[in-house]
Write a protein that holds these residues in place. Structure first.
Motif: not given
Length: 436
Positions: A421-436
């Motif tokens: 879960i801790d890595n999953a949340s970070g990965f999701v946030k990272l992908l959101q940033e990339v989406g910008w």
């Protein structure tokens, strides 16, 4: 004279590398106009890239240019000393009582190299007249630890030395000139594969050989192993390629535990890069790079403090001196190359694939999480999610290729289970940033 001490045999399957041979010739071939000064050249590069084969070819093909050629196995000090004993005995430099004395033989050989007097048969040593000096070439093969050969390095005013080493520092700390070898050209790979399989060139064979060599990264050792596999299965190259499913070449390489004797190379793809001999910090660094784009990993991504409780002890190097030592250890073996100007690390794709193949499923997941952590921490997040003015575009663009690689790896590693879960949340946030 002549005197050739070479515990190797000519490899009839050698092909190509003509430009490299010419570069060596320009430095090592004795010329009357420049007869003084020690000439030295170093072949550096990844294990399996062809250093030894080029040196062996040179040792045989340039017999007419030298009066004496000596081949030294330089991966261990005892082998170097044994090589100097063989040279001393072949040149008849020592008395019977000293023939096995390594210290005496080393001294006598180095002395002869500094003043290599030729001895004609049946001519007394005190014969009057002009003394002719021999043109000699000594080859130190597999000098990966360059400190081992310092005590055996000729301190002569003439002569030629050829060194093969994985350590790029050998090109500057030992030799006066050198080259960092690249994989073979596509055409050279086609010829090498066909020659080792025993197949005549033809359009069908050429196309299949080109396709196979490209998958193997044009690395000579990998091509030699696959050729051995094809030959032992009594197949043509085209038949082998047509039967080979995608992604199974590493498994095929592992089925060749040793090469034919005529290849005179003791390593296979499973053993040549010696990952197991690396320190824990260097192993952790290189395995974290398994999940990143191999064409260039910026050092600011890798040089970070790893503080995550979900990962087991991976011995990842701390920033600063420990990171530099681990990085230098990888560079010294040519597993990775460092671009000093851009401060980035690169490595060959097939080395990356072999490194990945060494890891268990649990290790793969642990190092994948480590690489995600490094990418997440390296990314420059905007203070205001709706205002990108302070967004450091260049730094994030350096990270973007590795995020794409990580995304592809994620679908493979976590097909049936969830990312912690801790890595999953970070990965999701990272992908959101990339989406910008």
């Amino acid at each position: 004279m002549p005197c050739f001490v070479r515990k190797i045999e000519f490899n009839p399957n050698f092909v190509g590398r003509s430009a490299i041979i010419e570069d060596i010739d320009k430095v090592l071939i004795p010329r009357e106009s420049s007869s003084y000064g020690l000439r030295s050249f170093c072949l550096c590069g990844l294990g399996g890239i062809g250093k030894t084969q080029i040196a062996a070819y040179y040792a045989f093909q340039r017999e007419d240019k030298f009066d004496a050629i000596f081949w030294i196995q330089a991966d261990e000090e005892t082998k170097i000393a044994r090589g100097f004993v063989d040279i001393a005995n072949s040149l008849d430099l020592v008395d019977d009582s000293d023939r096995g004395d390594k210290a005496v033989c080393r001294y006598k050989v180095l002395k002869w190299l500094s003043e290599p007097r030729m001895r004609a048969p049946n001519v007394a040593s005190d014969t009057c007249g002009e003394v002719k000096l021999a043109k000699w070439l000594i080859l130190f093969d597999n000098a990966d630890n360059i400190d081992l050969i310092r005590d055996y390095w000729p301190m002569a005013s003439q002569g030629s030395v050829l060194v093969t080493s994985r350590d790029p520092l050998a090109m500057t700390d030992l030799a006066t000139r050198g080259i960092n070898l690249s994989p073979m050209s596509p055409q050279e790979c086609i010829l090498l594969l066909q020659k080792q399989v025993g197949e005549s060139p033809n359009p069908k064979s050429d196309q299949a050989a080109s396709q196979l060599a490209r998958k193997l990264g044009n690395v000579p050792l990998a091509i030699t192993q696959i050729a051995t596999r094809i030959r032992r299965n009594h197949m043509t190259i085209d038949e082998y390629v047509s039967r080979q499913p995608d992604g199974s070449l590493l498994e095929e390489l592992s089925k060749v535990s040793e090469l034919p004797l005529k290849e005179q190379y003791k390593f296979t793809m499973a053993t040549v890069w010696k990952f197991e001999t690396l320190t824990s910090q260097a192993q952790s660094l290189v395995y974290a790079m398994v999940f990143m784009d191999p064409d260039g990993v910026a050092e600011f991504i890798m040089e970070q403090s790893v503080k995550t409780p979900s990962l087991p002890m991976l011995y990842y190097p701390y920033p600063g001196e420990m990171f530099i030592e681990a990085r230098n250890e990888l560079s010294k073996t040519s597993l990775v190359q460092r671009n000093k100007e851009y401060r980035a690390l690169t490595w060959h794709r097939i080395v990356q694939e072999v490194a990945r193949d060494r890891l268990s499923q649990t290790q793969l997941q642990n190092y994948f999480q480590l690489s995600l952590y490094l990418l997440y921490e390296a990314w420059e997040y905007a203070n205001d999610r709706f205002n990108r003015e302070n967004f450091k575009r260049q730094k994030c663009e350096d990270i973007l290729p590795h995020i794409n690689t990580a995304l592809r790896e994620y679908t493979t590693l976590y097909e049936m289970e969830a990312l912690p879960i801790d890595n999953a949340s970070g990965f999701v946030k990272l992908l959101q940033e990339v989406g910008w």
